[in-house]
Design a protein around this motif. Structure first.
Motif, mmCIF file in Angstrom:
data_model
loop_
_atom_site.group_PDB
_atom_site.id
_atom_site.type_symbol
_atom_site.label_atom_id
_atom_site.label_comp_id
_atom_site.label_asym_id
_atom_site.label_seq_id
_atom_site.Cartn_x
_atom_site.Cartn_y
_atom_site.Cartn_z
ATOM 1 N N GLU A 114 80.103 -8.413 17.941
ATOM 2 C CA GLU A 114 79.355 -8.371 19.183
ATOM 3 C C GLU A 114 77.773 -8.616 17.734
ATOM 4 N N SER A 115 77.888 -7.763 16.544
ATOM 5 C CA SER A 115 76.804 -7.450 15.578
ATOM 6 C C SER A 115 77.575 -7.761 13.971
ATOM 7 N N PRO A 116 77.929 -9.206 14.019
ATOM 8 C CA PRO A 116 78.772 -9.392 12.385
ATOM 9 C C PRO A 116 77.591 -9.207 11.347
ATOM 10 N N VAL A 117 76.742 -9.341 11.299
ATOM 11 C CA VAL A 117 75.698 -9.518 9.989
ATOM 12 C C VAL A 117 75.857 -7.220 9.814
ATOM 13 N N LEU A 118 74.978 -7.157 10.506
ATOM 14 C CA LEU A 118 74.717 -5.575 10.607
ATOM 15 C C LEU A 118 74.860 -4.370 11.306
ATOM 16 N N GLY A 119 76.419 -4.398 11.819
ATOM 17 C CA GLY A 119 76.751 -3.559 12.690
ATOM 18 C C GLY A 119 75.946 -3.091 13.755
ATOM 19 N N SER A 120 76.389 -1.725 14.090
ATOM 20 C CA SER A 120 75.792 -1.124 15.020
ATOM 21 C C SER A 120 74.933 0.075 14.295
ATOM 22 N N GLY A 121 75.267 0.272 13.334
ATOM 23 C CA GLY A 121 73.910 0.929 12.687
ATOM 24 C C GLY A 121 74.514 2.290 12.284
ATOM 25 N N GLY A 163 82.470 -1.491 10.658
ATOM 26 C CA GLY A 163 81.738 -1.998 12.058
ATOM 27 C C GLY A 163 80.043 -1.749 12.235
ATOM 28 N N THR A 164 80.285 -0.638 11.123
ATOM 29 C CA THR A 164 78.549 0.751 11.674
ATOM 30 C C THR A 164 77.620 -0.032 10.745
ATOM 31 N N THR A 165 77.741 -0.686 9.487
ATOM 32 C CA THR A 165 76.846 -2.034 8.978
ATOM 33 C C THR A 165 77.043 -3.634 8.476
ATOM 34 N N GLY A 166 78.365 -3.692 9.258
ATOM 35 C CA GLY A 166 78.086 -5.479 9.269
ATOM 36 C C GLY A 166 78.437 -5.849 7.876
#
Length: 410
Positions: free
Chosen positions: A335-342, A380-383
């Motif tokens: 879903e968010s490959p570059v920066l992840g979910s945070g 997962g959290t930072t991509g």
């Protein structure tokens, strides 16, 4: 003026090192990470501002030590800020999720400040953190003093843990009735809300103690008595820590300790540091063997024979299984490959992407806010950008260490 601000920096560093393992507040909603994070924010900010004031008002110029780690660490910090800005859960990414505040971007910023304060103010015996010979710093803070304060704090943590496991807190006359209720739990320790967290901390303490013991030797006959007393104190802390590790018996702590001892032995053989005192390597060899036995569950049978543990077994923290963590991490990255979910937003991915069969698990109603592996969670959290910047810091640190070891070897 320089001496005054340097003294403030020194006090803040010593207070942070000594208080961080011990600091907790029983009257807040979360007694451990939340309060430790605020302690980190306050003392790191004070130390950083005092250091800047020393340069501006005392030295009349800005002086910074450069290290090979500066750029990778700054790159990691920029990535963390970006991931927090575009996070799926901004509050958790900036300030931390309830019950777990250590992965928030604010915590990373505080540690970044402390990194530059330590590099520019703490000196070791012969070498500085910048991988060079220690220059004469006015009122410089010695790393040996910092380590002594940390070991003193660790010893108090160990005593508190023994008091909890043995149920001594509630038996103390007058004081036992007035202590917070959480101190009567067998799983209480000032370091963490779980014994597993304590065991990982103890693995780091044991590794540090082994390194200090191996490198300590008598310089002259006048220091012989002092050396013996110091060594006895170190051994007492070491064996008390090992017994606690045996009682808790957490596989991740054994793995951490075993890898550290293995690296220490490989470095020792490569550099031939202890070729004249080979017998001292018996300590890391024994600890490596114990770590392997603990990791593969050999020690469980021995622990089951302890009577008071049979009657009142130690509580164990519920940890998310690797399969569920891997599946949720994979979907979060898609879903968010570059920066992840945070940063600190692992719960977002878990709540959204956990597999349906997890609802048949006996822990189906638990909201897991962290994964079983830090690296897996970081992906997962930072991509991809976050894990690459994190690994760049690790790789650069290994390169710096190899350069230092090559200098000693040749």
């Amino acid at each position: 003026m320089s001496k005054f601000f340097q003294r403030i920096t020194k006090i803040c560093l010593i207070a942070l090192v000594f208080l961080m393992p011990l600091f907790f507040l029983p009257f807040t909603f979360e007694g451990f990470e939340f309060n430790k994070q605020y302690l980190l924010f306050i003392l790191s900010a004070m130390a950083f501002l005092a250091w800047l004031a020393k340069m501006i008002m005392g030295q009349k110029r800005l002086l910074f030590k450069r290290t090979p780690l500066d750029l990778p660490i700054l790159a990691l910090m920029i990535v963390m800020i970006l991931t927090a800005i575009f996070s799926k859960d901004s509050i958790s990414s900036w300030l931390g999720f309830y019950g777990r505040f250590s992965d928030a971007a604010a915590g990373f910023l505080a540690m970044l400040l402390m990194y530059f304060v330590v590099v520019n103010n703490v000196v070791g015996q012969g070498f500085s953190p910048a991988l060079g010979k220690a220059k004469a710093l006015p009122y410089g803070i010695q790393i040996s003093g910092i380590l002594n304060w940390f070991l003193g704090s660790s010893f108090l943590v160990i005593i508190a843990a023994y008091f909890s496991i043995l149920g001594i807190w509630s038996k103390i006359p007058w004081l036992g009735e007035r202590l917070p209720g959480l101190m009567n739990l067998k799983s209480f320790s000032p370091v963490s809300g779980s014994l597993e967290g304590l065991s990982v901390f103890l693995a780091a303490v044991v590794s540090l103690l082994v390194g200090i013991i191996l490198n300590s030797k008598v310089k002259n006959q006048n220091e012989k008595l002092q050396f013996k007393i110091q060594k006895i104190i170190l051994l007492v802390i070491l064996f008390a820590s090992i017994i606690l590790l045996l009682l808790i018996d957490f596989w991740a702590a054994w793995l951490s300790l075993g890898i550290t001892m293995l690296i220490l032995l490989l470095i020792s053989f490569w550099t031939r540091t202890f070729r004249e005192r080979v017998n001292v390597l018996l300590l890391p060899i024994v600890l490596l063997a114990v770590s392997v036995a603990g990791y593969f569950g050999v020690l469980i049978k021995a622990k089951d024979q302890i009577a008071f543990l049979k009657e009142r077994p130690l509580a164990q923290e519920v940890i998310l299984d690797y399969r569920t963590a891997a599946l949720t991490t994979l979907e979060t990255v898609k879903e968010s490959p570059v920066l992840g979910s945070g940063p600190g937003a692992f719960l977002y991915g878990f709540s959204k992407f956990k597999p349906e069969e997890f609802n048949d698990n006996r822990f189906w109603n638990i909201r897991f806010d962290k994964g079983p592996s830090h690296l897996m969670e970081l992906i997962g959290t930072t991509g991809l950008l976050g894990i690459l910047s994190y690994l760049s810091v690790v790789i650069m640190f290994m390169v710096v260490m190899s350069m230092f070891l090559r200098q000693r070897h040749f």
